[in-house]
Write a protein that holds these residues in place. Sequence first.
Motif, PDB file in Angstrom:
ATOM      1  N   ALA A   1       0.846  -1.190   0.000  1.00  0.00           N
ATOM      2  CA  ALA A   1       0.000   0.000   0.000  1.00  0.00           C
ATOM      3  C   ALA A   1       0.887   1.247   0.000  1.00  0.00           C
ATOM      4  CB  ALA A   1      -0.911  -0.007   1.220  1.00  0.00           C
ATOM      5  N   PHE A   2       0.398   2.315  -0.620  1.00  0.00           N
ATOM      6  CA  PHE A   2       1.150   3.566  -0.640  1.00  0.00           C
ATOM      7  C   PHE A   2       0.202   4.749  -0.778  1.00  0.00           C
ATOM      8  CE2 PHE A   2       0.979   2.049  -5.004  1.00  0.00           C
ATOM      9  CZ  PHE A   2       0.818   3.182  -5.798  1.00  0.00           C
ATOM     10  N   HIS A   3       0.726   5.935  -0.499  1.00  0.00           N
ATOM     11  CA  HIS A   3      -0.045   7.175  -0.603  1.00  0.00           C
ATOM     12  C   HIS A   3       0.566   8.057  -1.684  1.00  0.00           C
ATOM     13  CE1 HIS A   3      -1.158   5.981   3.507  1.00  0.00           C
ATOM     14  NE2 HIS A   3      -2.283   6.623   3.260  1.00  0.00           N
ATOM     15  N   VAL A   4      -0.298   8.810  -2.343  1.00  0.00           N
ATOM     16  CA  VAL A   4       0.153   9.796  -3.324  1.00  0.00           C
ATOM     17  C   VAL A   4      -0.457  11.150  -2.991  1.00  0.00           C
ATOM     18  CG1 VAL A   4       0.522   8.114  -5.176  1.00  0.00           C
ATOM     19  CG2 VAL A   4      -1.704   9.247  -4.963  1.00  0.00           C
ATOM     20  N   VAL A   5       0.226  12.193  -3.443  1.00  0.00           N
ATOM     21  CA  VAL A   5      -0.236  13.571  -3.260  1.00  0.00           C
ATOM     22  C   VAL A   5      -0.110  14.267  -4.603  1.00  0.00           C
ATOM     23  CG1 VAL A   5       0.334  15.798  -2.207  1.00  0.00           C
ATOM     24  CG2 VAL A   5       0.371  13.708  -0.819  1.00  0.00           C
ATOM     25  N   GLY A   6      -1.161  14.984  -4.991  1.00  0.00           N
ATOM     26  CA  GLY A   6      -1.109  15.706  -6.258  1.00  0.00           C
ATOM     27  C   GLY A   6      -2.444  16.282  -6.650  1.00  0.00           C
ATOM     28  N   TYR A   7      -2.719  16.275  -7.940  1.00  0.00           N
ATOM     29  CA  TYR A   7      -3.921  16.892  -8.490  1.00  0.00           C
ATOM     30  C   TYR A   7      -4.897  15.849  -9.014  1.00  0.00           C
ATOM     31  CZ  TYR A   7      -1.338  21.203  -8.170  1.00  0.00           C
ATOM     32  OH  TYR A   7      -0.622  22.276  -7.696  1.00  0.00           O
ATOM     33  N   ARG A   8      -6.173  16.095  -8.767  1.00  0.00           N
ATOM     34  CA  ARG A   8      -7.257  15.230  -9.228  1.00  0.00           C
ATOM     35  C   ARG A   8      -8.005  15.976 -10.328  1.00  0.00           C
ATOM     36  NH1 ARG A   8     -10.752  11.552  -5.948  1.00  0.00           N
ATOM     37  NH2 ARG A   8     -12.560  11.165  -7.249  1.00  0.00           N
ATOM     38  N   ILE A   9      -8.206  15.308 -11.461  1.00  0.00           N
ATOM     39  CA  ILE A   9      -8.901  15.899 -12.606  1.00  0.00           C
ATOM     40  C   ILE A   9      -9.995  14.933 -13.050  1.00  0.00           C
ATOM     41  CG2 ILE A   9      -8.652  16.791 -14.956  1.00  0.00           C
ATOM     42  CD1 ILE A   9      -5.472  16.254 -13.220  1.00  0.00           C
ATOM     43  N   GLU A  10     -11.217  15.418 -13.158  1.00  0.00           N
ATOM     44  CA  GLU A  10     -12.333  14.619 -13.674  1.00  0.00           C
ATOM     45  C   GLU A  10     -12.535  15.029 -15.127  1.00  0.00           C
ATOM     46  OE1 GLU A  10     -14.025  12.232 -12.008  1.00  0.00           O
ATOM     47  OE2 GLU A  10     -12.858  12.580 -10.194  1.00  0.00           O
ATOM     48  N   ALA A  11     -12.321  14.101 -16.060  1.00  0.00           N
ATOM     49  CA  ALA A  11     -12.415  14.445 -17.482  1.00  0.00           C
ATOM     50  C   ALA A  11     -12.459  13.186 -18.329  1.00  0.00           C
ATOM     51  CB  ALA A  11     -11.202  15.293 -17.888  1.00  0.00           C
ATOM     52  N   THR A  12     -12.916  13.351 -19.564  1.00  0.00           N
ATOM     53  CA  THR A  12     -12.813  12.275 -20.547  1.00  0.00           C
ATOM     54  C   THR A  12     -11.357  12.215 -21.011  1.00  0.00           C
ATOM     55  OG1 THR A  12     -13.224  13.726 -22.433  1.00  0.00           O
ATOM     56  CG2 THR A  12     -15.173  12.728 -21.372  1.00  0.00           C
ATOM     57  N   VAL A  13     -10.995  11.173 -21.711  1.00  0.00           N
ATOM     58  CA  VAL A  13      -9.638  11.079 -22.261  1.00  0.00           C
ATOM     59  C   VAL A  13      -9.361  12.277 -23.166  1.00  0.00           C
ATOM     60  CG1 VAL A  13      -8.153   9.783 -23.842  1.00  0.00           C
ATOM     61  CG2 VAL A  13      -9.465   8.576 -22.112  1.00  0.00           C
ATOM     62  N   GLU A  14     -10.323  12.600 -24.018  1.00  0.00           N
ATOM     63  CA  GLU A  14     -10.133  13.707 -24.967  1.00  0.00           C
ATOM     64  C   GLU A  14      -9.907  15.027 -24.239  1.00  0.00           C
ATOM     65  OE1 GLU A  14     -12.968  15.928 -28.102  1.00  0.00           O
ATOM     66  OE2 GLU A  14     -12.670  13.783 -28.497  1.00  0.00           O
ATOM     67  N   GLU A  15     -10.731  15.323 -23.227  1.00  0.00           N
ATOM     68  CA  GLU A  15     -10.569  16.565 -22.463  1.00  0.00           C
ATOM     69  C   GLU A  15      -9.216  16.598 -21.761  1.00  0.00           C
ATOM     70  OE1 GLU A  15     -15.244  17.286 -21.219  1.00  0.00           O
ATOM     71  OE2 GLU A  15     -13.969  16.003 -19.981  1.00  0.00           O
ATOM     72  N   PHE A  16      -8.838  15.458 -21.184  1.00  0.00           N
ATOM     73  CA  PHE A  16      -7.579  15.373 -20.452  1.00  0.00           C
ATOM     74  C   PHE A  16      -6.398  15.609 -21.380  1.00  0.00           C
ATOM     75  CE2 PHE A  16      -4.238  12.854 -18.211  1.00  0.00           C
ATOM     76  CZ  PHE A  16      -4.208  13.596 -17.037  1.00  0.00           C
ATOM     77  N   GLU A  17      -6.422  14.955 -22.527  1.00  0.00           N
ATOM     78  CA  GLU A  17      -5.323  15.079 -23.481  1.00  0.00           C
ATOM     79  C   GLU A  17      -5.303  16.426 -24.200  1.00  0.00           C
ATOM     80  OE1 GLU A  17      -2.849  13.026 -23.589  1.00  0.00           O
ATOM     81  OE2 GLU A  17      -3.813  11.613 -22.222  1.00  0.00           O
ATOM     82  N   ALA A  18      -6.430  17.134 -24.219  1.00  0.00           N
ATOM     83  CA  ALA A  18      -6.523  18.408 -24.934  1.00  0.00           C
ATOM     84  C   ALA A  18      -5.869  19.565 -24.183  1.00  0.00           C
ATOM     85  CB  ALA A  18      -7.979  18.738 -25.236  1.00  0.00           C
ATOM     86  N   GLY A  19      -5.286  19.299 -23.030  1.00  0.00           N
ATOM     87  CA  GLY A  19      -4.594  20.378 -22.325  1.00  0.00           C
ATOM     88  C   GLY A  19      -4.585  20.238 -20.815  1.00  0.00           C
TER      89      GLY A  19
ATOM     90  N   ASN B   1       6.056   9.434   1.539  1.00  0.00           N
ATOM     91  CA  ASN B   1       6.305   8.573   2.688  1.00  0.00           C
ATOM     92  C   ASN B   1       5.402   8.920   3.857  1.00  0.00           C
ATOM     93  OD1 ASN B   1       8.472   7.098   1.506  1.00  0.00           O
ATOM     94  ND2 ASN B   1       9.796   8.856   1.841  1.00  0.00           N
ATOM     95  N   ASN B   2       4.826  10.120   3.836  1.00  0.00           N
ATOM     96  CA  ASN B   2       4.010  10.630   4.928  1.00  0.00           C
ATOM     97  C   ASN B   2       3.041  11.647   4.334  1.00  0.00           C
ATOM     98  OD1 ASN B   2       3.208  12.402   7.141  1.00  0.00           O
ATOM     99  ND2 ASN B   2       4.805  11.379   8.338  1.00  0.00           N
ATOM    100  N   THR B   3       1.818  11.711   4.823  1.00  0.00           N
ATOM    101  CA  THR B   3       0.821  12.613   4.239  1.00  0.00           C
ATOM    102  C   THR B   3       0.678  13.930   4.997  1.00  0.00           C
ATOM    103  OG1 THR B   3      -0.939  11.508   5.492  1.00  0.00           O
ATOM    104  CG2 THR B   3      -0.504  10.718   3.239  1.00  0.00           C
ATOM    105  N   GLU B   4       1.614  14.249   5.856  1.00  0.00           N
ATOM    106  CA  GLU B   4       1.568  15.536   6.563  1.00  0.00           C
ATOM    107  C   GLU B   4       2.046  16.662   5.652  1.00  0.00           C
ATOM    108  OE1 GLU B   4       3.933  15.183  10.075  1.00  0.00           O
ATOM    109  OE2 GLU B   4       2.671  13.615  10.921  1.00  0.00           O
TER     110      GLU B   4
END
Length: 159
Positions: free
Chosen positions: A10-28, A80-83
């Motif tokens: 198991a692991f944790h990630v930190v970053g950006y969440r984007i809700e989009a279709t493949v086309e919208e995501f790839e368009a920019g 390694n840590n979510t703080e």
Amino acid sequence: METKIVTLAAFHVVGYRIEATVEEFEAGLRQSHYDKLIEKKNEIKHRKNDQVLLMQLYPSHEDFDAKVDPFTHLLCYEVNNTEGVPPDMIIHHMPARSYVTCTHRGIETEIGDTYDDIYGQWLDDAGHVPECYDFEILDERYQPESVDNEIEVYVALQS
């Protein structure tokens, strides 16, 4: 295509969440969020390394079509840590899981062929069922417009 099955803790990630279709995501959306993530990487405390992960989380309904239906994309770093997460970023937990993994070689716009090979052929031949997500590791070999580009692809497998 050379594949192997690996099990990741198991692991944790930190970053950006984007809700989009493949086309919208790839368009920019992909490039703008990737650039923003790279620009702000030093604000992410406890970043494990400089490898950017592109995660794709799919709805579990049968008629889902990644080409036309929106779904969740995460551009992120493993931590390694979510703080101390920057206020405009999210934390996402990834459970321990087995994955089929392979290396996509060639320009990034052709990565769909690699996914087609895994989802279309390999899973059937190997008798595995995919979980509803996959991810890519974009490391020092990531050169999206070059034939020398390499991207590690991981497709989650159901237990």
